[in-house]
Motif scaffolding. Structure first.
Motif, PDB file in Angstrom:
ATOM      1  N   THR A   1       0.840  -1.189   0.000  1.00  0.00           N
ATOM      2  CA  THR A   1       0.000   0.000   0.000  1.00  0.00           C
ATOM      3  C   THR A   1       0.881   1.247   0.000  1.00  0.00           C
ATOM      4  N   ALA A   2       0.486   2.243  -0.774  1.00  0.00           N
ATOM      5  CA  ALA A   2       1.260   3.484  -0.864  1.00  0.00           C
ATOM      6  C   ALA A   2       1.252   4.228   0.474  1.00  0.00           C
ATOM      7  N   MET A   3       2.318   4.970   0.724  1.00  0.00           N
ATOM      8  CA  MET A   3       2.384   5.829   1.903  1.00  0.00           C
ATOM      9  C   MET A   3       1.284   6.877   1.777  1.00  0.00           C
ATOM     10  N   GLY A   4       0.580   7.138   2.851  1.00  0.00           N
ATOM     11  CA  GLY A   4      -0.503   8.095   2.767  1.00  0.00           C
ATOM     12  C   GLY A   4      -0.939   8.662   4.102  1.00  0.00           C
ATOM     13  N   TYR A   5      -0.153   8.403   5.161  1.00  0.00           N
ATOM     14  CA  TYR A   5      -0.508   8.872   6.497  1.00  0.00           C
ATOM     15  C   TYR A   5       0.714   9.452   7.189  1.00  0.00           C
TER      16      TYR A   5
END
Length: 148
Positions: A51-55
């Motif tokens: 999953t892409a970094m997003g947080y």
């Protein structure tokens, strides 16, 4: 023989504003791309199964960042990033905390690929930023990949 090394260099810009939007404090801080972050970068070169970094998370831990870190010392709040921009070999993540959100004497931050737990890309520990209940906070985190 040709030798090539890739470096991942992180920089953080922290801006704290008061209730009127005036800048109370601004800092530029170098950070550590941790081992799990380097492994994550390599895995993304293979495919996009992670999953892409997003947080982005903020906390109150004071233990120095180390390459083996997988979480913040004492996480206070985690928000989805507002924007992600890629320009050549640089990626920038921007996240913000509204008034009443993430209120604490903040001393650390990290980038993750999940709303809780997940893989940590990078971590930084810094001198205390006192985010009051009426303050807003914006963090711009830039990761640059370069050949050394």
């Amino acid at each position: 023989m040709i030798n090539s090394n890739i470096k991942a260099i992180g920089k953080l810009n922290v801006v704290l504003r008061d209730s009127d939007g005036a800048i109370k404090e601004e800092r530029n801080i170098n950070n550590l791309v941790v081992s799990t972050g380097l492994n994550y970068i390599a895995s993304r070169m293979k495919d996009s199964s992670d999953t892409a970094m997003g947080y982005m998370a903020v906390g109150t831990g004071s233990t120095a960042a180390a390459s083996g870190d997988t979480a913040l010392g004492t996480e206070v709040d985690r928000n989805a990033v507002d924007s992600i921009t890629v320009t050549n070999n640089t990626i920038s993540y921007v996240a913000s905390w509204a008034a009443g959100d993430g209120t604490a004497a903040l001393t650390e931050a990290g980038i993750f690929n999940a709303a809780s737990s997940g893989t940590m890309l990078a971590r930084v520990v810094f001198a205390t930023v006192n985010k009051g209940a009426n303050d807003t906070l914006t963090i711009t985190w830039t990761i640059t990949l370069s050949a050394s």
